[in-house]
Design a protein around this motif. Structure first.
Motif, PDB file in Angstrom:
ATOM      1  N   ILE A 279       0.847  -1.198   0.000  1.00  0.00           N
ATOM      2  CA  ILE A 279       0.000   0.000   0.000  1.00  0.00           C
ATOM      3  C   ILE A 279       0.881   1.246   0.000  1.00  0.00           C
ATOM      4  O   ILE A 279       0.648   2.187  -0.766  1.00  0.00           O
ATOM      5  N   ALA A 280       1.893   1.258   0.860  1.00  0.00           N
ATOM      6  CA  ALA A 280       2.807   2.404   0.947  1.00  0.00           C
ATOM      7  C   ALA A 280       3.469   2.672  -0.392  1.00  0.00           C
ATOM      8  O   ALA A 280       3.512   3.821  -0.858  1.00  0.00           O
ATOM      9  N   GLN A 281       3.956   1.628  -1.029  1.00  0.00           N
ATOM     10  CA  GLN A 281       4.626   1.783  -2.312  1.00  0.00           C
ATOM     11  C   GLN A 281       3.655   2.288  -3.375  1.00  0.00           C
ATOM     12  O   GLN A 281       3.983   3.192  -4.144  1.00  0.00           O
ATOM     13  N   ARG A 282       2.467   1.744  -3.388  1.00  0.00           N
ATOM     14  CA  ARG A 282       1.480   2.114  -4.409  1.00  0.00           C
ATOM     15  C   ARG A 282       1.016   3.562  -4.258  1.00  0.00           C
ATOM     16  O   ARG A 282       0.744   4.248  -5.254  1.00  0.00           O
ATOM     17  N   LEU A 283       0.872   4.029  -3.007  1.00  0.00           N
ATOM     18  CA  LEU A 283       0.354   5.374  -2.755  1.00  0.00           C
ATOM     19  C   LEU A 283       1.458   6.403  -2.497  1.00  0.00           C
ATOM     20  O   LEU A 283       1.161   7.557  -2.190  1.00  0.00           O
ATOM     21  N   TYR A 284       2.719   5.970  -2.604  1.00  0.00           N
ATOM     22  CA  TYR A 284       3.861   6.864  -2.401  1.00  0.00           C
ATOM     23  C   TYR A 284       3.859   7.517  -1.024  1.00  0.00           C
ATOM     24  O   TYR A 284       4.049   8.723  -0.876  1.00  0.00           O
ATOM     25  N   ILE A 285       3.614   6.684  -0.009  1.00  0.00           N
ATOM     26  CA  ILE A 285       3.667   7.124   1.381  1.00  0.00           C
ATOM     27  C   ILE A 285       4.501   6.096   2.147  1.00  0.00           C
ATOM     28  O   ILE A 285       4.833   5.042   1.623  1.00  0.00           O
ATOM     29  N   THR A 286       4.827   6.393   3.405  1.00  0.00           N
ATOM     30  CA  THR A 286       5.620   5.461   4.192  1.00  0.00           C
ATOM     31  C   THR A 286       4.727   4.393   4.828  1.00  0.00           C
ATOM     32  O   THR A 286       3.507   4.588   4.981  1.00  0.00           O
ATOM     33  N   VAL A 287       5.364   3.303   5.220  1.00  0.00           N
ATOM     34  CA  VAL A 287       4.624   2.239   5.913  1.00  0.00           C
ATOM     35  C   VAL A 287       4.049   2.777   7.220  1.00  0.00           C
ATOM     36  O   VAL A 287       2.926   2.431   7.601  1.00  0.00           O
ATOM     37  N   ASP A 288       4.799   3.629   7.909  1.00  0.00           N
ATOM     38  CA  ASP A 288       4.287   4.217   9.155  1.00  0.00           C
ATOM     39  C   ASP A 288       3.035   5.050   8.901  1.00  0.00           C
ATOM     40  O   ASP A 288       2.112   5.057   9.723  1.00  0.00           O
ATOM     41  N   THR A 289       2.990   5.745   7.784  1.00  0.00           N
ATOM     42  CA  THR A 289       1.797   6.524   7.442  1.00  0.00           C
ATOM     43  C   THR A 289       0.624   5.584   7.177  1.00  0.00           C
ATOM     44  O   THR A 289      -0.515   5.850   7.616  1.00  0.00           O
ATOM     45  N   VAL A 290       0.859   4.478   6.507  1.00  0.00           N
ATOM     46  CA  VAL A 290      -0.206   3.484   6.275  1.00  0.00           C
ATOM     47  C   VAL A 290      -0.721   2.974   7.608  1.00  0.00           C
ATOM     48  O   VAL A 290      -1.939   2.866   7.818  1.00  0.00           O
ATOM     49  N   LYS A 291       0.189   2.679   8.536  1.00  0.00           N
ATOM     50  CA  LYS A 291      -0.222   2.196   9.850  1.00  0.00           C
ATOM     51  C   LYS A 291      -1.062   3.230  10.596  1.00  0.00           C
ATOM     52  O   LYS A 291      -2.016   2.878  11.296  1.00  0.00           O
ATOM     53  N   THR A 292      -0.717   4.500  10.444  1.00  0.00           N
ATOM     54  CA  THR A 292      -1.518   5.561  11.059  1.00  0.00           C
ATOM     55  C   THR A 292      -2.920   5.580  10.466  1.00  0.00           C
ATOM     56  O   THR A 292      -3.913   5.671  11.193  1.00  0.00           O
ATOM     57  N   TYR A 293      -3.011   5.481   9.139  1.00  0.00           N
ATOM     58  CA  TYR A 293      -4.325   5.413   8.501  1.00  0.00           C
ATOM     59  C   TYR A 293      -5.090   4.175   8.957  1.00  0.00           C
ATOM     60  O   TYR A 293      -6.305   4.242   9.201  1.00  0.00           O
ATOM     61  N   ASN A 294      -4.399   3.048   9.084  1.00  0.00           N
ATOM     62  CA  ASN A 294      -5.063   1.832   9.563  1.00  0.00           C
ATOM     63  C   ASN A 294      -5.694   2.067  10.926  1.00  0.00           C
ATOM     64  O   ASN A 294      -6.853   1.698  11.143  1.00  0.00           O
ATOM     65  N   ARG A 295      -4.949   2.677  11.839  1.00  0.00           N
ATOM     66  CA  ARG A 295      -5.483   2.942  13.185  1.00  0.00           C
ATOM     67  C   ARG A 295      -6.716   3.838  13.117  1.00  0.00           C
ATOM     68  O   ARG A 295      -7.708   3.605  13.827  1.00  0.00           O
ATOM     69  N   ARG A 296      -6.675   4.855  12.267  1.00  0.00           N
ATOM     70  CA  ARG A 296      -7.833   5.754  12.121  1.00  0.00           C
ATOM     71  C   ARG A 296      -9.040   5.001  11.576  1.00  0.00           C
ATOM     72  O   ARG A 296     -10.167   5.184  12.042  1.00  0.00           O
ATOM     73  N   ILE A 297      -8.804   4.157  10.574  1.00  0.00           N
ATOM     74  CA  ILE A 297      -9.880   3.363   9.985  1.00  0.00           C
ATOM     75  C   ILE A 297     -10.460   2.415  11.032  1.00  0.00           C
ATOM     76  O   ILE A 297     -11.680   2.310  11.181  1.00  0.00           O
ATOM     77  N   PHE A 298      -9.591   1.723  11.768  1.00  0.00           N
ATOM     78  CA  PHE A 298     -10.048   0.795  12.792  1.00  0.00           C
ATOM     79  C   PHE A 298     -10.896   1.514  13.835  1.00  0.00           C
ATOM     80  O   PHE A 298     -11.928   1.002  14.269  1.00  0.00           O
ATOM     81  N   ARG A 299     -10.451   2.697  14.245  1.00  0.00           N
ATOM     82  CA  ARG A 299     -11.193   3.466  15.244  1.00  0.00           C
ATOM     83  C   ARG A 299     -12.577   3.837  14.713  1.00  0.00           C
ATOM     84  O   ARG A 299     -13.580   3.674  15.413  1.00  0.00           O
ATOM     85  N   LYS A 300     -12.630   4.319  13.486  1.00  0.00           N
ATOM     86  CA  LYS A 300     -13.906   4.742  12.909  1.00  0.00           C
ATOM     87  C   LYS A 300     -14.872   3.575  12.719  1.00  0.00           C
ATOM     88  O   LYS A 300     -16.083   3.746  12.831  1.00  0.00           O
ATOM     89  N   LEU A 301     -14.324   2.390  12.427  1.00  0.00           N
ATOM     90  CA  LEU A 301     -15.157   1.216  12.191  1.00  0.00           C
ATOM     91  C   LEU A 301     -15.308   0.351  13.443  1.00  0.00           C
ATOM     92  O   LEU A 301     -15.963  -0.686  13.399  1.00  0.00           O
TER      93      LEU A 301
END
Length: 80
Positions: free
Chosen positions: A39-61
């Motif tokens: 995901i990080a490679q595809r969206l040109y972001i870091t793995v840590d940024t993906v993990k931050t988004y994951n936490r936000r998604i998990f919280r919202k859901l």
């Protein structure tokens, strides 16, 4: 007992789940089975940024992990 068990799923509370465009992109990639690194490679972001988004998604859901987030998103109509 006739072996029939009624559906025991509990619907999500009727509340609006609002994901950002990026959160929705990442959730769709998670649903496709894409790893955080991919995901990080595809969206040109870091793995840590993906993990931050994951936490936000998990919280919202109200989810505990990736699989739970996908299941919750389908139940809530966020994913189809």
């Amino acid at each position: 007992m006739n072996g029939y068990f009624p559906n025991r799923t509990v619907p999500l509370p009727q509340r609006s789940i609002s994901l950002t465009v990026r959160e929705a992109q990442i959730l769709a990639l998670i649903a496709d089975g894409t790893s955080n690194a991919a995901i990080a490679q595809r969206l040109y972001i870091t793995v840590d940024t993906v993990k931050t988004y994951n936490r936000r998604i998990f919280r919202k859901l109200n989810a505990n992990d990736r699989a739970h987030a996908v299941a919750q998103a389908f139940r809530a109509g966020v994913l189809q």
